[in-house]
Design an enzyme around this catalytic site. Structure first.
Site, mmCIF file in Angstrom:
data_model
loop_
_atom_site.group_PDB
_atom_site.id
_atom_site.type_symbol
_atom_site.label_atom_id
_atom_site.label_comp_id
_atom_site.label_asym_id
_atom_site.label_seq_id
_atom_site.Cartn_x
_atom_site.Cartn_y
_atom_site.Cartn_z
ATOM 1 N N TYR A 18 -24.069 -17.040 -57.318
ATOM 2 C CA TYR A 18 -24.177 -15.747 -57.998
ATOM 3 C C TYR A 18 -24.000 -15.964 -59.490
ATOM 4 O O TYR A 18 -23.088 -16.682 -59.924
ATOM 5 C CB TYR A 18 -23.104 -14.776 -57.493
ATOM 6 C CG TYR A 18 -22.984 -13.531 -58.348
ATOM 7 C CD1 TYR A 18 -23.769 -12.420 -58.097
ATOM 8 C CD2 TYR A 18 -22.103 -13.486 -59.434
ATOM 9 C CE1 TYR A 18 -23.685 -11.291 -58.889
ATOM 10 C CE2 TYR A 18 -22.012 -12.365 -60.242
ATOM 11 C CZ TYR A 18 -22.810 -11.268 -59.954
ATOM 12 O OH TYR A 18 -22.736 -10.154 -60.750
ATOM 13 N N GLU A 48 -28.410 -9.758 -63.457
ATOM 14 C CA GLU A 48 -27.790 -10.417 -62.298
ATOM 15 C C GLU A 48 -28.826 -11.190 -61.497
ATOM 16 O O GLU A 48 -29.935 -10.696 -61.271
ATOM 17 C CB GLU A 48 -27.140 -9.337 -61.427
ATOM 18 C CG GLU A 48 -26.391 -9.834 -60.220
ATOM 19 C CD GLU A 48 -25.744 -8.691 -59.459
ATOM 20 O OE1 GLU A 48 -24.624 -8.296 -59.833
ATOM 21 O OE2 GLU A 48 -26.366 -8.168 -58.509
#
Length: 388
Positions: free
Chosen positions: A101, A189
């Site tokens: 991530y 993101e």
């Protein structure tokens, strides 16, 4: 402002961040043709402006034309958290052996952009953040220096032992930071960022949100705006001089001033209630604002009671009372209304409201408790009910 995955990845690609080959589709036939063009296996991904698509069944791997047709048929039209899927993204299937991530957002504590990274990416990232927050690394970025090569490599070494991956990651972090600044983003993101079987980093998914106040200088981004019902209401409210944000509770409230709005929300929460909105009519004494505000509150079907909490300064309580009476005449009001007026011309305002079926109280705490009692009295703690 949010955008779809495919739009975020188009921006990534413009900055040379590696993404999967993919095709946007609006029909089952288009999805089948896209899957055959990309080759199998492929991934069918619902495109809606919310998270949790995978858990809701909106992301599926398909291995042949029959599966592609069936999955696209099932996902198109699906409801995911109140959003109807009107388009799907067909992406090439990719073999990978690790999910990470990476995200950039604004951190108020450090007063800077912060890069968050974790070796535990994927659909469970929310649970990772909740259950094991130490697994998410956070790196503030000095606004004077930006994402320097040194900082980018430092972050990369926290994630990888392989120097080949470190070099790729450092380059990717610098590009993400440049995207963040160039687009006036509030969130950039990649989840997951995968390591493919040939040892390459690849953005498998992308998410971006933007600062609404900066859209005037981002015309290309603004064109991507797809407002939902709540966002349309907020825009309409803004045009009428109101500050409105819809929430999930059942007590709709109207106040004059952002500080009073926050205090009112706190008071409602204190006594066990849930606010349905943030609604500030501002400092104007125009009765039409009250009518517009009441119309906005009553348009929310979740609102079971309206609480009006006015502390008159520039706003005159008698003008609020006049607007409220006119709203009652114009609108079909089927919910109870609790009113607290204090400050400028409060006496005159209360006199105007005499003879109505409104519940008039003297204090903010009394207003909150009475509104909660009118919403769901049986769910309140006994000590609260005893005070009502």
């Amino acid at each position: 402002m949010k955008i779809h995955e495919y739009q975020a990845k188009e921006i990534f690609a413009r900055y040379a961040i590696p993404v999967t080959r993919e095709i946007l589709c609006y029909t089952t036939a288009e999805a089948l043709a896209a899957a055959e063009k990309l080759g199998f296996p492929a991934v069918v991904k619902a495109q809606v402006l919310t998270g949790g698509r995978g858990k809701a069944g909106g992301v599926k791997l398909v291995r042949n034309p029959e599966e592609a047709r069936e999955v696209a048929w099932n996902i198109l039209g699906m409801d995911i958290k109140g959003y109807t899927v009107e388009k799907v993204l067909l992406a090439e299937g990719v073999k990978f052996h690790a999910e990470l991530y990476v995200g950039l957002t604004i951190d108020r504590n450090s007063k800077s952009v912060i890069l968050m990274a974790s070796k535990e990416g994927g659909v469970e990232i929310e649970e990772v953040a909740k259950d094991n927050p130490d697994a998410i690394l956070k790196f503030p970025i000095d606004p004077e220096l930006g994402m320097t090569p040194f900082l980018a490599r430092k972050i990369a070494f926290h994630l990888f032992d392989d120097f080949v991956l470190v070099k790729q990651a450092a380059d990717l972090f610098q590009k993400l930071y440049r995207i963040f600044l160039d687009t006036d983003a509030t969130l950039v993101e990649i989840n997951p960022l995968v390591i493919t079987d040939d040892n390459k980093l690849l953005a498998l998914d992308g998410k971006m949100t933007f600062d609404d106040n900066a859209l005037y200088r981002q015309p290309e981004i603004e064109k991507l705006f797809e407002p939902d019902e709540d966002e349309l209401k907020e825009a309409e409210a803004k045009e009428k001089g109101l500050s409105y944000i819809r929430l999930d509770g059942s007590i709709g409230f109207m106040v004059n001033g952002a500080g009073l709005a926050m205090a009112t929300m706190d008071m409602i929460k204190l006594y066990g209630g849930e606010p349905a909105n943030f609604l500030d009519i501002g400092g104007s004494s125009n009765p039409q604002k009250v009518i517009d505000a009441m119309n906005l509150l009553l348009s929310d079907k979740n609102v079971k009671v309206v609480m009006i909490n006015i502390f008159g300064g520039i706003t005159r309580c008698d003008d609020v009372a006049k607007g409220l009476l006119e709203a009652l005449r114009q609108l079909d009001v089927q919910v109870p209304i609790v009113v607290r007026l204090s400050g400028t011309n409060a006496k005159e305002g209360l006199e105007i409201l005499k003879g109505t079926n409104l519940t008039v109280v003297e204090s903010m705490s009394e207003a909150a408790q009475k509104a909660i009692a009118l919403t769901a009295p049986l769910t309140l703690p006994k000590q609260v009910r005893d005070r009502l």
